[in-house]
Design an enzyme around this catalytic site. Structure first.
Site, short mmCIF file in Angstrom:
data_model
loop_
_atom_site.label_atom_id
_atom_site.label_comp_id
_atom_site.label_asym_id
_atom_site.label_seq_id
_atom_site.Cartn_x
_atom_site.Cartn_y
_atom_site.Cartn_z
N GLY A 113 0.77 -1.24 0.00
CA GLY A 113 0.00 0.00 0.00
C GLY A 113 0.80 1.29 0.00
O GLY A 113 0.32 2.31 0.49
N THR A 114 2.01 1.29 -0.60
CA THR A 114 2.75 2.55 -0.64
C THR A 114 2.06 3.56 -1.57
O THR A 114 2.10 4.76 -1.32
CB THR A 114 4.22 2.36 -1.07
N ASN A 115 1.42 3.07 -2.62
CA ASN A 115 0.67 3.99 -3.49
C ASN A 115 -0.58 4.53 -2.79
O ASN A 115 -0.94 5.69 -2.96
CB ASN A 115 0.32 3.31 -4.81
N ARG B 158 -18.46 -14.84 -5.76
CA ARG B 158 -19.15 -13.76 -5.04
C ARG B 158 -18.24 -12.54 -4.81
O ARG B 158 -18.62 -11.56 -4.18
CB ARG B 158 -19.66 -14.30 -3.69
N LEU C 267 -10.34 -7.45 -13.16
CA LEU C 267 -11.79 -7.24 -13.05
C LEU C 267 -12.47 -7.66 -14.35
O LEU C 267 -11.91 -7.48 -15.44
CB LEU C 267 -12.07 -5.77 -12.73
N HIS D 95 0.53 1.38 -13.34
CA HIS D 95 1.34 0.25 -13.80
C HIS D 95 2.81 0.70 -13.85
O HIS D 95 3.10 1.78 -14.39
CB HIS D 95 0.88 -0.20 -15.19
N GLU E 106 -11.69 -3.75 -20.32
CA GLU E 106 -11.67 -5.22 -20.26
C GLU E 106 -10.31 -5.81 -20.66
O GLU E 106 -10.06 -6.99 -20.44
CB GLU E 106 -12.82 -5.80 -21.10
N ASP F 271 -4.29 -3.69 -18.69
CA ASP F 271 -3.39 -2.56 -18.99
C ASP F 271 -3.66 -1.94 -20.36
O ASP F 271 -2.79 -1.28 -20.93
CB ASP F 271 -1.91 -2.98 -18.89
#
Ligand code: GRF
Length: 206
Positions: free
Chosen positions: A18-20, A72, A98, A114, A152, A155
């Site tokens: 979580g540095t970003n 789920r 996703l 990225h 979709e 990147d």
């Protein structure tokens, strides 16, 4: 608060250190991020340090465990995002891909960071240290980071901001990863989030 004054509600999705995320939290505190507010942090697995960072900053922290939730997973994500009235989703070291349904639902409202100059070293299989290993193996002299919209194609969405970083003699993947984070990612992601939130807010007013 009246609708026109309301900031864009941001959900940050994470899978690791979580540095970003921290860079975004710091940017909100310092006023660099002023058109958006982080209202929830969602991790795709339990126990990651990013959750601690959220808690320390007083931000709602949730776990959507991809492994145990399986099919789920996305419905659960959607439930939280709807509950939070999320305007912008920021993927900050989020390691799950996703679905097309999900990205279509939030078209132009999901951004990702990225650690390379897209279209180099991106797409399926390029994540974390693998990106920097590939850049060094190819012998590039310049790499960097990219913030882009998420669609979709992994990147593959529209590029929002990029920043170049020089490769130096003797770089290892770890050293290069650190330099790309410090010189590019931690500046680029808050700048892009602010840019998009400002744009979204203006559109909401027009
Ligand atoms: C960053 O290099 C980011 O570009 C990539 O995953 C890493 C996450 O690091 N997508 P952190 O969790 O933000 O420290």
């Amino acid at each position: 608060m009246s609708a026109e004054k309301e900031k864009i509600r941001i959900a940050v999705l994470v899978s690791g250190g979580g540095t970003n995320l921290q860079a975004l939290i710091d940017a909100e505190k310092s006023g660099i991020l002023k058109n958006g507010e982080i209202t929830v942090v969602i991790a795709s697995r339990p126990g990651v340090h990013a959750l601690k960072r959220a808690e320390q900053a007083g931000i709602r922290a949730e776990v959507c465990d991809r492994k145990s939730l399986q099919e789920r997973f996305e419905p659960e994500l959607l439930r939280i995002l709807t509950e939070e009235r999320t305007g912008l989703i920021v993927l900050a070291g989020f390691l799950s891909v996703l679905s097309a349904d999900f990205t279509a639902r939030y078209r132009n409202r999901i951004i990702n960071i990225h650690p390379s100059l897209i279209p180099s070293f991106c797409g399926k299989g390029y994540y974390g240290l693998k990106v920097h290993e590939a850049a060094l193996a190819r012998g590039v002299k310049v790499t960097g980071a990219t913030v882009h919209f998420v669609n979709e194609i992994p990147d593959g969405g529209e590029i929002i901001l990029q920043k170049a970083v020089a490769v130096q003699a003797g770089d290892t993947p770890e050293i290069l990863q650190k330099r790309v984070m410090e010189e590019a990612e931690w500046k680029l992601l808050p700048a892009a989030a602010e840019m998009i939130c400002e744009r979204m807010r203006k559109q909401a007013l027009s």
